[in-house]
Design an enzyme around this catalytic site. Sequence first.
Site: not given
Length: 312
Positions: A6, A9-10, A32-33, A140, A144
Amino acid sequence: RILIIGACGQIGTELTAKLRDIYGNNKVIASDIYEGSDELMKSGPFEIIDAMDYDAIQDVIISYEITDVYLMAAMLSATGEKFPMKAWNLNMNSLFNVLNLAKEGKIDKIFWPSSIAVFGPTTPKSDTPQRTVMEPSTVYGISKQTGERWCEYYSKRYGVDVRSIRYPGLISYKTLPGGGTTDYAVDIYHKALKHKKYICFLNAETTLPMMFMDDAIRATVNIMMAAEEDIKITSSYNVASMSFNPEEITNSIKKHIPDFEISYEPDFRQAIADSWPQTIDDSTAREDWGWEHQISLDEMTAIMIENLKESY
Ligand code: VAH
């Protein structure tokens, strides 16, 4: 060697840059994807990995002799409410892949991000404790919270060295907003510079725990560098730096752009934000592994505007 899953990402984008600074470009494999920014792709090894594909992860771990994995792939709160089963499958299956590879001795150390989204409407909203009532009301947040339980289980049952941080809302200038409820605090800077006005999807009084990305990256690096015996909590640590609402960030921006105007049109994300705490007690992270924040709201605003103004 380090593998970041990932990496586009951000958090992943900035984490990759920081870890390559510290350990050397070829010691940090980004994945990543989909492919990432030119800077990320040019600065070191990159692999396309679907975080839900156990064999793909295992192949990269073996071929690069990976010791540490940072699993940064996830679907965030707002997008997760639109695609609940996709969010659950991505957020959980990716974690099981990495925990099981560590259980089999193929990974030495894992970093896995949790979030203040693990807290829900019944959690105390001020100075939310490290241990408290947690009844998350978003997919989400549920993923988590469950992930935290599994991290602690694999740590206690199988001796897996997994470390985790409950990130607040994160703000950075290197990536665009990515489906988070707190991402209004990223978008507002772009819109202030581009249009001098912003229509906010949360109301003016919505106070949320927030953090500038440099503090979040430093917390991530520090918890992974800590001695294993200092990591007494293997579910996830509260960390905090500042809390603010849309009115307060607007006032901070107005010090640079005096005629900036905000208006409010709350949408489905208001209910998500209302389910989260306003301020977080992070004393346990400060005691166990020396966490301390550095960047304030006005310092963040100055950095964001300085780095974004050229693009508008
Ligand atoms: C989100 N930025 O808004 C993420 C984060 C606490 C918020 O988990 O979904």
